[in-house]
Design an enzyme around this catalytic site. Structure first.
Site, short mmCIF file in Angstrom:
data_model
loop_
_atom_site.label_atom_id
_atom_site.label_comp_id
_atom_site.label_asym_id
_atom_site.label_seq_id
_atom_site.Cartn_x
_atom_site.Cartn_y
_atom_site.Cartn_z
N LYS A 22 0.84 -1.21 0.00
CA LYS A 22 0.00 0.00 0.00
C LYS A 22 0.87 1.25 0.00
O LYS A 22 0.66 2.18 -0.78
CB LYS A 22 -0.89 0.01 1.25
CG LYS A 22 -1.56 1.34 1.53
CD LYS A 22 -2.40 1.32 2.79
CE LYS A 22 -1.66 1.67 4.05
NZ LYS A 22 -1.41 3.10 4.27
N ASN A 23 1.85 1.29 0.90
CA ASN A 23 2.64 2.52 1.06
C ASN A 23 3.56 2.79 -0.12
O ASN A 23 4.05 3.90 -0.29
CB ASN A 23 3.44 2.47 2.36
CG ASN A 23 2.55 2.63 3.58
OD1 ASN A 23 1.35 2.89 3.43
ND2 ASN A 23 3.11 2.48 4.76
N CYS A 115 -4.95 8.42 9.46
CA CYS A 115 -4.82 7.71 10.74
C CYS A 115 -4.79 8.68 11.92
O CYS A 115 -4.22 9.76 11.83
CB CYS A 115 -3.52 6.93 10.76
SG CYS A 115 -3.67 5.27 10.17
N ARG A 120 0.33 14.92 12.83
CA ARG A 120 1.14 14.49 11.70
C ARG A 120 1.37 15.68 10.78
O ARG A 120 0.68 15.85 9.78
CB ARG A 120 0.48 13.31 10.98
CG ARG A 120 0.38 12.12 11.89
CD ARG A 120 -0.08 10.89 11.20
NE ARG A 120 0.88 10.36 10.26
CZ ARG A 120 0.71 9.22 9.59
NH1 ARG A 120 -0.38 8.53 9.76
NH2 ARG A 120 1.62 8.79 8.75
N ASP A 306 5.02 0.79 12.09
CA ASP A 306 3.81 0.15 11.59
C ASP A 306 3.64 -1.29 12.08
O ASP A 306 2.61 -1.91 11.80
CB ASP A 306 3.79 0.17 10.05
CG ASP A 306 3.42 1.55 9.51
OD1 ASP A 306 3.03 2.43 10.29
OD2 ASP A 306 3.54 1.75 8.28
N ARG A 398 -8.50 -0.20 5.09
CA ARG A 398 -7.64 0.80 4.46
C ARG A 398 -6.31 0.18 4.06
O ARG A 398 -5.68 0.66 3.12
CB ARG A 398 -7.36 1.97 5.42
CG ARG A 398 -8.53 2.87 5.69
CD ARG A 398 -8.06 4.09 6.48
NE ARG A 398 -6.74 4.46 6.05
CZ ARG A 398 -5.73 4.79 6.86
NH1 ARG A 398 -5.90 4.83 8.15
NH2 ARG A 398 -4.56 5.10 6.38
C1 UD1 Z 1 4.63 6.76 6.21
C2 UD1 Z 1 3.70 5.58 6.15
C3 UD1 Z 1 3.19 5.19 7.53
C4 UD1 Z 1 4.37 4.99 8.49
C5 UD1 Z 1 5.30 6.19 8.45
C6 UD1 Z 1 6.56 5.99 9.27
C7 UD1 Z 1 2.64 5.91 3.97
C8 UD1 Z 1 1.39 6.16 3.22
N1 UD1 Z 1 2.55 5.93 5.30
O1 UD1 Z 1 3.86 7.86 6.70
O2 UD1 Z 1 2.46 3.97 7.40
O3 UD1 Z 1 3.89 4.81 9.79
O4 UD1 Z 1 5.71 6.48 7.10
O5 UD1 Z 1 7.25 4.87 8.83
O6 UD1 Z 1 3.68 5.65 3.41
N2 UD1 Z 1 7.08 14.48 10.40
C9 UD1 Z 1 7.29 15.81 10.65
N3 UD1 Z 1 7.10 16.68 9.61
C10 UD1 Z 1 6.76 16.29 8.35
C11 UD1 Z 1 6.56 14.93 8.13
C12 UD1 Z 1 6.73 14.04 9.16
O7 UD1 Z 1 7.61 16.20 11.76
O8 UD1 Z 1 6.63 17.13 7.47
C13 UD1 Z 1 7.24 13.50 11.49
C14 UD1 Z 1 5.96 12.71 11.75
O9 UD1 Z 1 5.08 13.41 12.63
C15 UD1 Z 1 6.51 11.45 12.38
C16 UD1 Z 1 7.82 11.24 11.60
O10 UD1 Z 1 8.17 12.52 11.07
O11 UD1 Z 1 6.82 11.66 13.73
C17 UD1 Z 1 7.74 10.23 10.46
O12 UD1 Z 1 6.63 10.55 9.62
P1 UD1 Z 1 6.63 10.23 8.08
O13 UD1 Z 1 7.80 9.37 7.72
O14 UD1 Z 1 6.46 11.49 7.32
O15 UD1 Z 1 5.30 9.40 7.92
P2 UD1 Z 1 4.45 9.32 6.59
O16 UD1 Z 1 5.37 9.42 5.43
O17 UD1 Z 1 3.31 10.24 6.67
#
Ligand code: UD1
Length: 419
Positions: A22-23, A115, A120, A306, A398
């Site tokens: 999915k991701n 989620c 986030r 995850d 999902r």
């Molecule tokens: C992706 C995955 C999700 C997984 C996560 C971490 C998808 C669709 N989802 O989510 O299943 O749990 O990676 O492996 O691929 N952060 C910031 N600022 C930002 C972005 C992120 O501070 O602009 C923080 C987030 O709050 C979190 C950390 O960085 O604490 C990691 O988040 P991130 O890797 O961005 O998660 P996603 O890519 O949204």
């Protein structure tokens, strides 16, 4: 709303086929916006998040055709503003920003939902776009990014949580059509980022270093259509490994990439299970004794956030004290209260769960709060006495393709009650 009833105590045995990731599929589908030519993506899992992404692409004007796991998309003439009604349902819709900015220099998306696993933010995505020369405006619940032209730049995506997976993908997708060279420092190293880079390269992008902390992108004038097969879903695979650990008598996963699962297999071995891997399959056998674990979630190649909730379900009935600390999403413990309703002995201390293993769990009505938490409740139900009734199962749909049917084929007894 549908419910799932898990009748506990059945043993699992046999082979389960793992779906496409999915991701990985979500940003790859978004990346098809980067070309006017048709793209064909195969091994796309049949999940509601994927359905949302395809709906967003259709609403933007793409021609989308889907037949059993293969999706054909042609992003001829497209709009640059994604409608709130669909975008709000899924956080990953934020990953259309990068390709729209890259191709049209203009993108508007509502601030993401998805989620419920703590705050986030998308500040790192936006910082990356700004470094490429875009102007970012946030108003009325929308994020708008605009640029006259995009110029390659040196960008750091490091944060106190590690890096950002979708953020790395988003910046990469915007940079492939920018003028000059972009270097992303502190890039996410997840296999899903590598898969996206492979797809972009097959479209004509010039990208080096995906899978390491530094990715270099040399902008090109345009991209062309391409075909791509999505990698296996390492989180679905990890979830089935834990199901096999909880109540299996020998379960094999087929169509997996064992290398992507090392951070999950290692603690399972440490906990006493036997895992054998071949090129695209893995088998988990129960060991003679289960041992408690100390686990810390960190970005890839470390133990994935995850898989944290599912591991808590296993450790809830593992004799001794296990300690699980969440470093990626410190609030991601909504499953704990539900596991406690089933008899687990877990104490939360900030971002750490201290789990005192109990001999058995008991079935109870529980509430799915997010995707991986709901998988953990299904796994807890497999080992509980009696029936576990899981409400709000749309969360599980999902991210897991027919988890109930796949577990039933292995010998579980799970009913889906349609609302
Ligand atoms: C992706 C995955 C999700 C997984 C996560 C971490 C998808 C669709 N989802 O989510 O299943 O749990 O990676 O492996 O691929 N952060 C910031 N600022 C930002 C972005 C992120 O501070 O602009 C923080 C987030 O709050 C979190 C950390 O960085 O604490 C990691 O988040 P991130 O890797 O961005 O998660 P996603 O890519 O949204």
């Amino acid at each position: 709303m549908d419910k799932i009833l898990v009748h506990g105590g059945r043993r699992l045995r046999g082979t389960v086929k793992i779906s496409g990731s999915k991701n990985s599929a979500l940003p790859i589908l978004a990346a098809t916006l980067l070309t006017r030519e048709p793209c064909t993506i195969s091994r796309v899992p049949d999940l509601s998040d994927i359905h949302y992404m395809l709906t967003i692409l259709s609403e933007l004007g793409c021609e989308v055709e889907r037949a059993s796991g293969t999706v054909q998309i042609r992003a001829g003439k497209i709009l640059t503003h994604a409608p709130y009604e669909i975008v709000r349902k899924m956080r990953a819709s934020v990953c259309i920003l990068g390709p729209l900015l890259g191709r049209e220099h203009d993108a508007t998306v509502s601030l993401p939902g998805g989620c419920v696993i703590g705050d986030r933010p998308i500040d790192l995505h936006l910082r990356g776009f700004e470094a490429l020369g875009a102007v970012v405006r946030v108003s009325g619940g929308n994020v708008k990014v605009l640029a006259d032209r995009l110029r390659g730049a040196r960008i750091s995506l490091r944060s106190k949580f590690g890096s950002t997976v979708l953020g790395t993908g988003n910046v990469m997708m915007a940079a492939v059509l920018a003028d000059g060279v972009t270097t992303i420092d502190g890039a996410a190293e997840e296999p899903e980022v590598v898969d996206l880079a492979r797809f972009l390269i097959s479209m004509g992008a010039k990208i080096e270093g995906a899978g390491t902390r530094t990715i270099t992108i040399e902008g090109v004038k345009e991209l062309h259509g391409a075909e791509h097969e999505v990698i296996p879903d390492r989180i679905e695979a990890g979830t089935f490994l834990v199901a096999a650990a909880i109540s299996g008598d020998g379960v094999t996963l087929s169509r997996v990439e064992p290398r992507h699962l090392e951070a999950v297999s290692a603690p399972l071995r440490e906990a006493g299970f036997e895992i054998t891997s071949h090129s695209s399959s893995m088998t988990l056998q129960p060991g003679s004794q289960r041992r408690p674990l100390k686990l810390d979630t960190v970005p890839y190649p470390g133990f994935p956030t995850d898989m944290q909730a599912q591991m808590c379900a296993l450790l809830a009935t593992t004799d001794g004290i296990s300690v699980v600390t969440e470093h990626v999403f410190p609030n991601r413990f909504m499953h704990v209260a539900e596991l406690k309703r089933m008899g687990a002995n877990i104490e939360l201390q900030n971002a750490t769960a201290v789990i005192q293993g109990v001999p058995r769990l008991g079935g109870a009505p529980v509430m799915a709060s997010d995707l991986r938490a709901s998988a953990a409740l299904v796994l807890a139900g497999l080992q509980a006495d009696g029936t576990t009734e899981i409400n709000r199962v749309y969360h599980i749909d999902r991210g897991y393709e027919s988890i109930d049917e796949k577990l039933n084929e292995l010998g579980a007894s799970i009913e889906r009650v349609k609302a």
